[in-house]
Design an enzyme around this catalytic site. Structure first.
Site, PDB file in Angstrom:
ATOM      1  CG  ASP A  76      -1.811  -1.226   1.262  1.00  0.00           C
ATOM      2  OD1 ASP A  76      -2.243  -1.661   0.172  1.00  0.00           O
ATOM      3  OD2 ASP A  76      -2.054  -1.767   2.353  1.00  0.00           O
ATOM      4  CG  HIS A 104       7.472  16.806   2.659  1.00  0.00           C
ATOM      5  ND1 HIS A 104       8.732  17.307   2.873  1.00  0.00           N
ATOM      6  CD2 HIS A 104       7.377  16.577   1.326  1.00  0.00           C
ATOM      7  CE1 HIS A 104       9.371  17.399   1.712  1.00  0.00           C
ATOM      8  NE2 HIS A 104       8.574  16.969   0.758  1.00  0.00           N
ATOM      9  CG  HIS A 169       5.724  23.182  -2.487  1.00  0.00           C
ATOM     10  ND1 HIS A 169       6.300  22.772  -3.665  1.00  0.00           N
ATOM     11  CD2 HIS A 169       5.388  22.042  -1.812  1.00  0.00           C
ATOM     12  CE1 HIS A 169       6.311  21.440  -3.683  1.00  0.00           C
ATOM     13  NE2 HIS A 169       5.777  20.973  -2.582  1.00  0.00           N
ATOM     14  CG  ASP A 223      12.778  20.575  -4.164  1.00  0.00           C
ATOM     15  OD1 ASP A 223      12.944  19.419  -4.596  1.00  0.00           O
ATOM     16  OD2 ASP A 223      11.738  21.245  -4.380  1.00  0.00           O
ATOM     17  CB  SER A 261      -2.610  18.894  -1.398  1.00  0.00           C
ATOM     18  OG  SER A 261      -1.779  18.630  -2.503  1.00  0.00           O
ATOM     19  CG  ASN A 262      -2.118  23.493  -6.328  1.00  0.00           C
ATOM     20  OD1 ASN A 262      -2.261  24.591  -5.796  1.00  0.00           O
ATOM     21  ND2 ASN A 262      -1.312  23.298  -7.353  1.00  0.00           N
ATOM     22  CG  HIS A 396       9.182  20.379  -6.927  1.00  0.00           C
ATOM     23  ND1 HIS A 396       9.609  20.111  -5.642  1.00  0.00           N
ATOM     24  CD2 HIS A 396       8.077  19.627  -7.103  1.00  0.00           C
ATOM     25  CE1 HIS A 396       8.811  19.221  -5.084  1.00  0.00           C
ATOM     26  NE2 HIS A 396       7.865  18.908  -5.948  1.00  0.00           N
TER      27      HIS A 396
END
Lengths: 581, 581
Positions: A76, A104, A169, A223, A261-262, A396
């Protein structure tokens, strides 16, 4: 206290002594170096996690998960290896989180469970909102000490001073971390880009980074995700402009998918919808969750009465609707995937639909995304995807941004992070290209112990940092044996032979069961002959006086392997089972 | 015969009658239309094959294979459905091949075996060379009638006249086909690009296409692979320029991988090697085969004494070597993959290696290619790949080339082929954009019967054209049941329970065997409790008087499912086996 001359002199002496003792203490001895140990995120994209250890104190930056590779059958998720942290749990001063993406924060609940102690977690408000959702789901809210911070804050934990610095980000409220210890100073960028027109107006705090840089940063960790891309990643707001162009004059129903999530992307869709008097439907579990958290915490501004329930869709014309949905990675079970396959409960794709895929496929998902686009086109809808419109930008930094950060920071030492092997190497070359001494750049791997102080940096050893596989409730209980079995079973299936034995003689069977090998109804002859082969093998054993079961099983396996391979060129897993009665 | 006036008059009458009867026969009646039936290559990339049928005659264009999707567990290759061709085998006049890529020739041996008759095959010399290799391997050389043609040739087979027209592509000796029948004329481009600087000097025959276009082409069938790409695909020779730049001043050993079939690419590597006085090693089975065929047939010009055996590599300096190898798609078992994993018999990657990947990943192979690049970088070598240098060009026409072909041909009807659904739709839009009437453009699917004559075109029906899966020796014997079993087994493995019964009572067992489910050594307790659960289920059956085996098996399955899922959140395939003695 009134300051007298005597006092002054004493103070002066004191100061001088302090100064001297400071100088005497610099550079710190070997044992006083700062250890930086990347547990995950090096040589890979995902499961980011770094340990910072100074004397008997330790902090952790990020605790992410990773999604499994194709070869990890049935797995998973994949977690970083927590062994080193568990061994040193008594040193742990806190967990500092840069932003709320799964790579993260996705490992936090597993770490908290594993440690069994109360863990202080420092994160910005939105990031903490997302962590909270997970803690509630796993009933762990009492096991952590939640500390909400904001960009600009500084936190002192033992010898560690951690400062949160605004970055841009693809998720709101992201920060870089400036970590100050007596041994060394570190800037960890987290995931970032530089956006001069961010949706929330908060540009990455380049001034602060420049100031810290001019004061002297020993180690930069940055990054590497987009180091292979030339130029500068475009602003998130450039996508909004495309939305307005697509919405203008469009009579179709508009269905848009993006990463849940954006939040800034979702904000721009809602803004465009409001401008063109369209109602908005939020669809798909993760999109619904994210919109709830983001609007509760004030990260998403939703005009009154714009949201409607998907069940009320029929009361509106196509030209009055925007559906924001999940499935931007082509996942067949996400909302858009179900629409494409005609399996969505409330929405059937039709000719008068414009579907906008506001995302790029994450590496490995290219074929799934293509598949969904093809299905949607087959159903007659118009599909707008990245190849034909500027409807996605990365979160990024590209080469020019990375060079800028190198130039502002001017670190003594550089450790590229967050990237596959080739990206780390390219990032090292980029840093060298803007003036960092090659000898001061370190390509590390997960588990590397990087020891750094104001004067030196080197890789001194390695801790255990293997990927930990999660399958269902099992964390780390699946190893290569199980995965290899799954791989074999997936390729040619399974062939079971059961024989009942009594006093060394077969008295019942052989019974044969196969799965995933051949289509049984059309293979009667094959199965019958296989049964005869087993009988022959048993007879041969009897004649030769072979009685131990493992030898008999081997005989059966080998004779069946030969026969089945000769007939089919396939190698099913052969399982001979002997039962004694 | 002396031509007299009478004769003349008779002739004239005859001619007039012929002329009249010709006119009377035009347009042909419905039964005389040309049927065009794409069997593969529509709605997909791969297994290209088209049937052309006129009255009781039939020709086939191409017969390719396709590589399996991720969900096709254990499948080796996928073939087009030959059912319609087998049913109409008596009509078959010949198989016409456009070029030698696997997705155009890979199905031939299977078709020949299936038909069991001698099949006439028409192909250019290099294409036939590649087909020959396969025929020899499958011992089918006597089953075909090989007819080597060259660009410009015309072949008359019954009512079909087929003309071979030079095109450019990423394999030598590719052709388009102009097919003339009494009912209609068709131009099938095959796979193509337009290369004004091809390595063999033979530019696509645009004049001939323009001439045929001006004479009137009823149906155009054109390659849609690159229709999503703007502009013009660069010339193959542009890659050669990059090779010279990379070779110039390079002291490293150079290892280059590309598609073995791209003979012109291999030629350019050899030419660059010769210029810089490097020896060339050909490595990897398919590369060795291809170089052999290509040089035997004169498609590859290899300077004398430039080739050396890989075993003699040590006699040369790094700067004197170029290794041309397989594995450009990241295949772990190909030569480059074995080098990357340190498993190559004769070559270990070292710091003084420059590895050039002169290819793009085929969709679906992106992660495998990344993996190999990362491994090579890990070993210290310098890796040059597409992102950082112009070391690959596509073999397929982009938008501007496709527009040019539309404009030269000006077809009455257009059928986009060779592409996934979205590509066919984009190609249709492109054709409409340069003036083709929307009503004359047809989006078909595999199996569609397209009936065309000089005046009309429509889709009138469908023949069977499902993908046929090949696993080992089995062609088409694997269906959804077997694939679903393989998928389930791959996800959570297998849990077998065996019980020996005598007169309705369990007398031995339950014995438990599991594979791919849990790591057995660490799961003793789980297995023991599972055994107890089975015993309980058996007891319950006995008490309730349940005696039929399928009910007992169900009880065992259900109680085990509940227990195992509660403990692991996994759903292994549970196989209860009862044995009567």
């Amino acid at each position: 206290m009134i300051e007298t001359q005597q006092n002054k002199n004493e103070n002066r002496n004191q100061n001088r002594q302090n100064h001297r003792s400071k100088r005497r203490n610099h550079p710190p001895k070997h044992k006083d170096k700062l250890k930086v140990i990347p547990i995950g995120g090096l040589g890979e994209i995902g499961k980011n996690m770094t340990v910072f250890e100074y004397k008997d104190e330790m902090i952790i930056v990020d605790c992410g998960l990773k999604f499994p590779d194709d070869e990890m059958y049935g797995i998973d998720i994949v977690l970083p290896d927590f062994s080193y942290i568990v061994e040193n749990a008594d040193k742990l001063k806190g967990l500092f989180i840069t932003h709320g993406h799964e790579d993260h924060i996705g490992g936090i609940v597993y770490l908290v469970k594993k440690l069994g102690i109360t863990v202080p977690i420092y994160a910005t408000k939105f990031t903490m909102g997302l962590i909270d959702k997970k803690l509630v789901e796993h009933r762990l809210t009492t096991k952590v000490d939640r500390q909400i911070v904001k960009a600009g804050d500084r936190v002192q934990k033992g010898s560690f001073e951690v400062e949160f610095i605004r970055v841009n980000h693809s998720i709101a409220d992201s920060v870089a971390l400036y970590i100050k210890t007596p041994a060394a100073t570190v800037l960890h960028t987290g995931d970032f880009k530089i956006d001069y027109h961010p949706i929330d107006g908060e540009i990455m705090d380049l001034q602060r980074i420049a100031k810290l840089g001019s004061q002297g940063i020993d180690l930069l960790m940055a990054d590497s995700t987009n180091v292979e891309e030339a130029g500068f990643t475009p602003s998130e707001s450039s996508v909004g402009a495309t939305f307005y162009n697509l919405f203008r004059g469009c009579k179709n129903r508009i269905i848009i998918t993006t990463f849940a999530s954006n939040v800034h992307r979702v904000q721009q869709i809602i803004d465009a919808a409001a401008s063109y008097k369209r109602k908005v439907i939020i669809n798909g579990r993760s999109m619904e969750n994210m919109v709830e958290v983001a609007s509760d915490l004030g990260y998403l501004k939703i005009p009154k009465n714009i949201l409607i329930d998907i069940k009320d869709m029929k009361s509106y014309k196509d030209s009055e609707l925007v559906i924001i949905t999940t499935g931007s990675q082509g996942e067949p079970m996400a909302a858009l995937g179900r629409m494409a396959h005609g399996e969505h409960r409330f929405l059937n794709i039709k000719k008068e639909d414009t579907v906008i895929i506001s995302a790029s496929p994450v590496p490995g998902n290219e074929k799934m995304v293509s598949e969904v686009i093809n299905k949607l086109v087959d159903l007659g809808s118009e599909v707008v995807y990245k190849k034909f419109a500027d409807i996605h930008v990365s979160g990024h930094a590209r080469q020019e941004e990375l060079k800028l950060v190198q130039t502002l920071v001017k670190p003594k030492f550089f450790l590229p992070v967050h990237g596959e092997a080739r990206m780390l190497v390219h990032h090292a070359a980029l840093a060298e290209g803007v003036g960092t001494d090659k000898r001061n750049i370190f390509i590390a791997e997960n588990g590397s112990i990087v020891e750094v102080d104001h004067r030196s940096c080197k890789i001194t050893g390695k801790v255990q940092a293997e990927p930990v596989l999660v399958d269902g409730l099992g964390v780390g209980d699946i190893g290569n044996i199980v995965l290899n079995d799954r791989k074999r079973l997936s390729e040619d299936g399974l062939f079971i032979v059961v024989v009942t034995m009594h006093k060394g003689k077969a008295i019942s069977g052989p019974d044969i069961i196969s799965r995933g090998f051949v289509y049984v109804r059309e293979s009667e002859e094959l199965i019958n002959t296989a049964r005869d082969e087993v009988k022959k093998a048993l007879l041969a054993c009897e004649e030769k006086g072979v009685v131990d079961w493992s030898s008999i099983k081997n005989e059966i396996r080998e004779s069946l392997f030969r026969y089945l391979y000769s007939q089919t060129n396939r190698k099913p897993m052969i399982l001979p089972i002997l039962m004694e009665v």
